[in-house]
Design a protein around this motif. Structure first.
Motif, PDB file in Angstrom:
ATOM      1  N   GLY A 107      -1.513  -7.507  -9.873  1.00  0.00           N
ATOM      2  CA  GLY A 107      -0.265  -7.523  -9.111  1.00  0.00           C
ATOM      3  C   GLY A 107      -0.352  -8.319  -7.830  1.00  0.00           C
ATOM      4  O   GLY A 107      -1.417  -8.422  -7.208  1.00  0.00           O
ATOM      5  N   SER A 108       0.778  -8.879  -7.426  1.00  0.00           N
ATOM      6  CA  SER A 108       0.836  -9.622  -6.171  1.00  0.00           C
ATOM      7  C   SER A 108       0.918  -8.690  -4.983  1.00  0.00           C
ATOM      8  O   SER A 108       0.553  -9.057  -3.876  1.00  0.00           O
ATOM      9  N   LYS A 109       1.432  -7.494  -5.215  1.00  0.00           N
ATOM     10  CA  LYS A 109       1.529  -6.549  -4.103  1.00  0.00           C
ATOM     11  C   LYS A 109       0.118  -6.244  -3.605  1.00  0.00           C
ATOM     12  O   LYS A 109      -0.147  -6.296  -2.407  1.00  0.00           O
ATOM     13  N   TYR A 132       9.405  -8.640   3.296  1.00  0.00           N
ATOM     14  CA  TYR A 132       8.868  -7.735   2.272  1.00  0.00           C
ATOM     15  C   TYR A 132       7.916  -6.787   2.999  1.00  0.00           C
ATOM     16  O   TYR A 132       6.928  -7.249   3.599  1.00  0.00           O
ATOM     17  N   TYR A 135       3.742  -6.896   3.570  1.00  0.00           N
ATOM     18  CA  TYR A 135       2.971  -7.787   4.463  1.00  0.00           C
ATOM     19  C   TYR A 135       2.718  -7.093   5.803  1.00  0.00           C
ATOM     20  O   TYR A 135       1.639  -7.207   6.374  1.00  0.00           O
ATOM     21  N   CYS A 183       7.763 -16.249   1.924  1.00  0.00           N
ATOM     22  CA  CYS A 183       8.161 -15.853   0.574  1.00  0.00           C
ATOM     23  C   CYS A 183       9.437 -16.602   0.213  1.00  0.00           C
ATOM     24  O   CYS A 183      10.476 -16.389   0.822  1.00  0.00           O
ATOM     25  N   ASN A 187      12.633 -12.441  -0.967  1.00  0.00           N
ATOM     26  CA  ASN A 187      13.035 -11.056  -1.019  1.00  0.00           C
ATOM     27  C   ASN A 187      12.922 -10.563   0.417  1.00  0.00           C
ATOM     28  O   ASN A 187      11.823 -10.649   0.973  1.00  0.00           O
ATOM     29  N   ASP A 215       4.193 -16.432  -1.022  1.00  0.00           N
ATOM     30  CA  ASP A 215       4.525 -15.521  -2.119  1.00  0.00           C
ATOM     31  C   ASP A 215       5.608 -16.182  -2.980  1.00  0.00           C
ATOM     32  O   ASP A 215       6.744 -16.354  -2.530  1.00  0.00           O
ATOM     33  N   ALA A 217       6.678 -15.061  -6.024  1.00  0.00           N
ATOM     34  CA  ALA A 217       7.003 -14.122  -7.103  1.00  0.00           C
ATOM     35  C   ALA A 217       8.333 -14.445  -7.793  1.00  0.00           C
ATOM     36  O   ALA A 217       8.532 -14.093  -8.949  1.00  0.00           O
ATOM     37  N   TYR A 218       9.231 -15.123  -7.066  1.00  0.00           N
ATOM     38  CA  TYR A 218      10.574 -15.368  -7.620  1.00  0.00           C
ATOM     39  C   TYR A 218      10.803 -16.830  -7.997  1.00  0.00           C
ATOM     40  O   TYR A 218      11.950 -17.247  -8.167  1.00  0.00           O
ATOM     41  N   SER A 246       3.295 -13.893  -9.854  1.00  0.00           N
ATOM     42  CA  SER A 246       3.331 -12.629 -10.583  1.00  0.00           C
ATOM     43  C   SER A 246       4.137 -12.773 -11.866  1.00  0.00           C
ATOM     44  O   SER A 246       5.092 -13.552 -11.909  1.00  0.00           O
ATOM     45  N   SER A 248       5.648 -10.182 -12.934  1.00  0.00           N
ATOM     46  CA  SER A 248       6.524  -9.011 -12.827  1.00  0.00           C
ATOM     47  C   SER A 248       7.997  -9.350 -12.997  1.00  0.00           C
ATOM     48  O   SER A 248       8.723  -8.657 -13.695  1.00  0.00           O
ATOM     49  N   LYS A 249       8.462 -10.385 -12.319  1.00  0.00           N
ATOM     50  CA  LYS A 249       9.896 -10.625 -12.282  1.00  0.00           C
ATOM     51  C   LYS A 249      10.338 -11.611 -13.359  1.00  0.00           C
ATOM     52  O   LYS A 249      11.385 -11.427 -13.949  1.00  0.00           O
ATOM     53  N   ARG A 257       1.797  -5.078 -15.594  1.00  0.00           N
ATOM     54  CA  ARG A 257       0.896  -5.489 -14.521  1.00  0.00           C
ATOM     55  C   ARG A 257       0.040  -6.719 -14.831  1.00  0.00           C
ATOM     56  O   ARG A 257      -1.007  -6.629 -15.471  1.00  0.00           O
ATOM     57  N   ALA A 259      -0.712 -10.648 -12.606  1.00  0.00           N
ATOM     58  CA  ALA A 259      -0.328 -11.593 -11.561  1.00  0.00           C
ATOM     59  C   ALA A 259      -1.500 -12.534 -11.322  1.00  0.00           C
ATOM     60  O   ALA A 259      -2.533 -12.394 -11.973  1.00  0.00           O
TER      61      ALA A 259
HETATM   62  C1  LIG Z   1       8.281  -7.914  -6.833  1.00  0.00           C
HETATM   63  C2  LIG Z   1       7.561  -8.683  -5.794  1.00  0.00           C
HETATM   64  C3  LIG Z   1       6.239  -9.089  -6.007  1.00  0.00           C
HETATM   65  C4  LIG Z   1       5.506  -8.761  -7.281  1.00  0.00           C
HETATM   66  O1  LIG Z   1       4.600  -7.734  -7.070  1.00  0.00           O
HETATM   67  P1  LIG Z   1       3.688  -7.224  -8.266  1.00  0.00           P
HETATM   68  O2  LIG Z   1       2.689  -6.351  -7.601  1.00  0.00           O
HETATM   69  O3  LIG Z   1       3.070  -8.437  -8.898  1.00  0.00           O
HETATM   70  O4  LIG Z   1       4.570  -6.475  -9.230  1.00  0.00           O
HETATM   71  C5  LIG Z   1       5.613  -9.835  -5.028  1.00  0.00           C
HETATM   72  N1  LIG Z   1       6.256 -10.181  -3.898  1.00  0.00           N
HETATM   73  C6  LIG Z   1       7.524  -9.809  -3.664  1.00  0.00           C
HETATM   74  C7  LIG Z   1       8.180 -10.241  -2.405  1.00  0.00           C
HETATM   75  C8  LIG Z   1       8.210  -9.038  -4.597  1.00  0.00           C
HETATM   76  O5  LIG Z   1       9.464  -8.668  -4.344  1.00  0.00           O
END
Ligand SMILES: *Cc1c(COP(=O)(O)O)cnc(C)c1O
Length: 408
Positions: A107-109, A132, A135, A183, A187, A215, A217-218, A246, A248-249, A257, A259
């Protein structure tokens, strides 16, 4: 008695999502018949792409035989997945990134917070506001900030405000910063950065010997082919940036899971004795010690994202969410709301109506329309007066939510 990490006590008690849950629960208890629509938390709603499911089923079958069994994999991730990512996400866009510079993770989180493990104390750190929350909170936990102040900010962090006046583009700091979190697509604001805007950040970072944590992710939600998907599309970035990606999205892997983090081998940092060190080696050491890799099955699922079928299926998912975003954008515009984002990101960022702050508008939507969104102030002091709606939902729910909002 055992000593605790007292930095945790600095964290603000009323964290955003628990507070939303509390208000929603109170409302639901008082109104058990109500049918709530959640356009709040940023989780996907569509099922996994078929290609990923097929690949994971096949991998499970393999695991049940002696010849196909896989135990511990490489901590950095399987080479076939890293090669696929390097080729399809980076080299195809002209980014000079090799498979060796990619680290697969769950995961990126976690990566965007764990990265602090390899960075020292005393860095001057900048985040955008709104941001986000991961961070900021990961820096608080790691002792890189002072205590919380009344605005909800922390002492010792630099905040770069994002607002309608600056088009939700972070302005380059006038002071010298060592570490910057960016990012894009963003987000929560849904804003996106152009190549020129990212190039200005890279120039700043190279001049100030700063590190950019980017980041992406999107990135798959970007609709305009002239916009950058990666910081590595910018000249000079191999000397100043780490990128988080990631599944994820784009592929709906929030519950599956997978990334990755990209660390160029040319990226350097300085030790307390002045010695210049590769960040790649430190992260490799960190992962080898503290991480044992993502499951073979899940990595096979992620690899299938790059198959012909997988690409078509994730494109369909992204299109679906972006059509939702378009419905939210146009309907709210028609109702007279000031609406931002939602064009290259699955988030629509709206200005709350005059006289209502973010939480008042949250309560108003909850009570009057039974629609749940996210108060902008939960993402930072400068998010006050804004509100986030997510496009991650079914078409029926999105249309119904817009119908209800138009009736209040
Ligand atoms: C959803 C999201 C991620 C993805 O996180 P994961 O841990 O890979 O699910 C990363 N950065 C941002 C800003 C997000 O909104």
């Amino acid at each position: 008695m055992v000593q605790i990490n007292s930095n945790y006590l600095k964290l603000k008690a009323g964290y955003l999502f628990p507070e939303i849950a509390r208000r929603v629960n109170t409302f639901s208890e008082a109104n058990p018949q109500s049918n709530l629509i959640r356009l709040g938390i940023g989780d996907v709603t569509e099922p996994l792409p078929q290609a990923c499911c097929e690949a994971m089923k096949k991998a499970i079958e393999e695991m049940s035989s002696y010849s196909g069994f896989h135990g511990y994999g490489p901590e950095q991730g399987y080479l076939w997945l890293r090669e696929s990512i390097a080729k399809n996400d980076f080299q195809s866009r002209g980014c000079e990134i090799s498979a060796e510079e990619i680290f697969i993770s769950d995961g990126s989180k976690c990566d965007s917070s764990n990265i602090l493990d390899i960075l020292g104390d005393g860095n001057r750190i900048a985040v955008t506001d709104p941001v986000y929350p991961v961070y900021v909170d990961s820096n608080v936990m790691a002792g890189q900030t002072g205590s919380a102040i009344s605005s909800g900010r922390y002492k010792g962090l630099s905040y770069i405000p994002l607002n309608a006046e600056n088009g939700f583009q972070a302005e380059i700091p006038s002071e010298s910063i060592d570490l910057i979190y960016l990012c894009f697509p963003n987000n929560p604001t849904g804003a996106v950065a152009s190549k020129n805007q990212l190039a200005r950040w890279v120039d700043y970072a190279v001049k100030n010997e700063a590190l950019i944590l980017f980041d992406a992710a999107y990135e798959s939600f970007i609709q305009d082919s002239s916009l950058p998907h990666s910081i590595f599309e910018i000249d000079g970035s191999r000397e100043c940036a780490i990128e988080f990606r990631s599944f994820s999205k784009n592929a709906g892997f929030t519950g599956t899971r997978c990334a990755c983090t990209v660390i160029p081998k040319s990226l350097k940092g300085k030790a307390s004795n002045g010695e210049v060190v590769d960040l790649w080696s430190l992260w490799n050491r960190r992962q080898s010690t503290k991480f044992n890799g993502v499951s073979y099955i899940v990595q096979r699922g992620a690899e299938a994202v790059y198959s012909v079928e997988g690409q078509a299926q994730i494109q369909k998912l992204v299109n679906f969410y972006m059509e939702n975003a378009e419905i939210i954008r146009t309907d709210l515009c028609k109702l007279g709301y000031k609406v931002y984002g939602g064009e290259h990101a699955p988030y629509v960022w709206i200005e709350t109506p005059k006289g209502q702050d973010s939480w008042e508008f949250f309560d108003f939507l909850l009570n009057k329309a039974n629609v749940i969104g996210t108060p902008g102030s939960g993402f930072g002091a400068a998010g006050e007066g804004y509100f986030r709606l997510s496009a991650f939902n079914s078409r029926t729910n999105v249309k119904e939510a817009m119908q209800r909002i138009s009736g209040i």
